[in-house]
Scaffold this active site. Structure first.
Site, PDB file in Angstrom:
ATOM      1  N   THR B  19       0.810  -1.219   0.000  1.00  0.00           N
ATOM      2  CA  THR B  19       0.000   0.000   0.000  1.00  0.00           C
ATOM      3  C   THR B  19       0.843   1.269   0.000  1.00  0.00           C
ATOM      4  OG1 THR B  19      -1.680  -1.191   1.237  1.00  0.00           O
ATOM      5  CG2 THR B  19      -1.857   1.189   1.205  1.00  0.00           C
ATOM      6  N   VAL B  20       1.757   1.373   0.957  1.00  0.00           N
ATOM      7  CA  VAL B  20       2.531   2.610   1.104  1.00  0.00           C
ATOM      8  C   VAL B  20       3.528   2.775  -0.046  1.00  0.00           C
ATOM      9  CG1 VAL B  20       4.180   3.844   2.564  1.00  0.00           C
ATOM     10  CG2 VAL B  20       2.191   2.727   3.587  1.00  0.00           C
ATOM     11  N   LYS B 110       8.034   1.261  11.440  1.00  0.00           N
ATOM     12  CA  LYS B 110       8.093   1.603  12.865  1.00  0.00           C
ATOM     13  C   LYS B 110       8.734   0.523  13.725  1.00  0.00           C
ATOM     14  CE  LYS B 110       4.077   1.463  11.613  1.00  0.00           C
ATOM     15  NZ  LYS B 110       2.671   1.613  11.223  1.00  0.00           N
ATOM     16  N   GLU B 134       9.365  10.430   9.231  1.00  0.00           N
ATOM     17  CA  GLU B 134       8.055  10.987   9.582  1.00  0.00           C
ATOM     18  C   GLU B 134       6.951   9.931   9.504  1.00  0.00           C
ATOM     19  OE1 GLU B 134       7.274  14.606  10.325  1.00  0.00           O
ATOM     20  OE2 GLU B 134       5.917  13.175  11.222  1.00  0.00           O
ATOM     21  N   LYS B 210       5.639   3.201  18.203  1.00  0.00           N
ATOM     22  CA  LYS B 210       5.620   4.613  17.802  1.00  0.00           C
ATOM     23  C   LYS B 210       5.999   5.511  18.985  1.00  0.00           C
ATOM     24  CE  LYS B 210       2.075   3.736  14.303  1.00  0.00           C
ATOM     25  NZ  LYS B 210       0.610   3.584  14.121  1.00  0.00           N
TER      26      LYS B 210
END
Lengths: 334, 334
Positions: B19-20, B110, B134, B210
């Site tokens: 997806t990313v 992450k 980010e 995170k």
């Protein structure tokens, strides 16, 4: 990092030495060692421009005071000017001179910047220097920096926010304490949130100026000022606030600007009644909030203190730190 | 801007094409002209690393696919690597190689970054390249960039947030729709928010990772992982949600980390019940929110989409744009 760049001394001036100007002075002093360690730069406040040079507002600064911008710019090696004056003039003329003198400028002056910001940035570009203006809008909330970054990849289509801390404080106290408008305004003045002349705050003009700054950043232009309806909070009665509260609703003073699909920019500023599902519902006291709608990220909201010596001065010093990082060709990452 | 720098072609690779990874590819294509105009750089995706090179996920990319990091790094002039793989390995080994090859890296990983982030950043520093991360935390919410900037002047003392979009979606639907935990989880999976194995999301482990990334940024270190209590949302029943709702309260899954005055860092992750005055009360669906307490600015909150192809990919391209700006010694201001 080269040692020669690393330990350079940078000379700065502060124009205007009220709440925000003093805040900058204090932070620069408190953070001197840390800024040196993080940015490799020794910072010196070389001049402070005020109207009345006989009045020393902070002990030990008398020898820095001047009332002449030429005196400020004659300092050998002056590189950055922090400006925290109210109103368009003489602020704009001072900053124009500073930029033409190849000084970076960092401003908190929303009245000047709303009207002359695009012009000042163009002039800065021609002179190879930077303009920091984070402090003009939403106090300590880094909306300018965040939006600049988002705009590298996203388009912003709409901005909505609580941009005047004093209005929000008054509306909060009318609701939570049952005060009248006049009582809440009086207390805002006692606390230093509102000016002796509170016109700009309560008429919506202050929020309007900030909205125009955001419009220029997001869309590269502003709507015609005469076309924007600006309504303040001075017409809101205790009865209206009470009635809203009984229905589980809250008054907020909201500024919004949007670019329509045909390119037209429309804006308005005025009171709004929101329910508890609305993102602005819990934003009380002097807090500001800005919501931006973007194409890739979606909706992003920033909330923080909209006024105050340290929040505002802090973002000005951050602007400075960022400029210094850019000029050295790096930004320190942690 | 010098023309020679201005029109350079930069070659990039994407590691992981789920997806990313696909989101990055699409944004880079859609924004090609604009990135060229804004940053003066022509960007080319030269390689895409996947496990199964026989499966073309996006039409026209078959010739770019490889399953070898050495193949990726052998591309002449490769300068930036986007990484969107899950889990610590082989991601860390790949990025280590990339950094040693003097490539900038931008990661959304992450799990890897919580554990190896400080190490990777140190290695990048030694090699004169940047690490953008980010996208590891809070999806499209630019919490890393904002905190880095704030830390130039402020100390951060405490961070609190909703860091897992899936958990927040499930809690929202249990309350607003009256669904059971299992029904809400199923729908989160249908919508692509939760993985087929939702353990990391609902156990609190994803939020924990995170939080550790934010701790490393804010405090330069993390608490001992074994000392952090991590509770997920999987123990929350429909009855508990109903009871809270009847009292005007809402369940939120909250991660928090704080540095005490003695320097000790304490953290916890778990469900919390909040009333309508709490800043996290209106944060519904897959939204994330992060609140940071600072010394000069005060309390700052960022809210936005915590997951999704475009929010996450967008902040990765922003990281890239920022790196390019830094390397050229400037960041385009608008």
């Amino acid at each position: 990092m080269e040692a020669s760049i690393g330990m350079a001394t940078i000379k700065a001036a502060i124009l205007g030495f009220g709440t925000v100007g003093q805040g900058i002075y204090h932070i620069l002093n408190e953070k001197r060692d840390e800024l040196r360690d993080k940015l490799g730069i020794e910072l010196e406040v070389a001049k402070i421009l005020v109207r009345d040079t006989t009045r020393e507002r902070v002990p030990g600064t008398a020898h820095l005071l001047t009332d002449s911008i030429d005196d400020v710019l004659s300092v050998k090696g002056i590189q950055v000017v922090f400006e925290a004056i109210v109103n368009e003039e003489p602020a704009y003329s001072y900053l124009k001179k500073a930029v033409e003198h190849k000084c970076h400028v960092v401003t908190a002056n929303k009245v000047m910047f709303a009207k002359r910001g695009l012009e000042l940035q163009e002039l800065a570009k021609q002179n190879g220097v930077f303009v920091g203006y984070e402090a003009t809008t939403a106090g300590g909330v880094p909306v300018i920096k965040t939006m600049k970054n988002i705009l590298l990849v996203n388009d912003v289509t709409r901005i909505q926010g609580i941009l005047n801390g004093t209005s929000n404080y008054i509306l909060t106290k009318m609701r939570a304490e049952g005060w009248t408008f006049d009582e809440a305004l009086q207390e805002a003045q006692n606390l230093g949130y509102a000016e002796a002349d509170p016109y700009n705050d309560i008429s919506g003009q202050d929020a309007f100026k900030k909205l125009m700054i955001l419009s220029a950043l997001a869309f590269g232009e502003q709507p015609d000022w005469a076309d924007v309806e600006v309504i303040g909070i001075d017409g809101i009665t205790s009865e209206q606030v009470k009635e809203a509260t009984e229905q589980g609703l809250r008054y907020r003073h909201v500024a919004e600007v949007e670019r329509l699909s045909d390119g037209k920019i429309i804006a308005k500023v005025g009171p709004m009644v929101v329910d508890k599902e609305h993102p602005l519902y819990p934003i009380d006291d002097v807090f500001n909030a800005v919501t931006m709608e973007t194409n890739y990220i979606g909706t992003l909201t920033l909330v923080g203190p909209g006024a105050g010596m340290y929040p505002t001065a802090s973002v000005m010093v951050e602007d400075y730190a960022e400029i210094i990082g850019k000029r050295a060709g790096f930004v320190v990452t942690i």
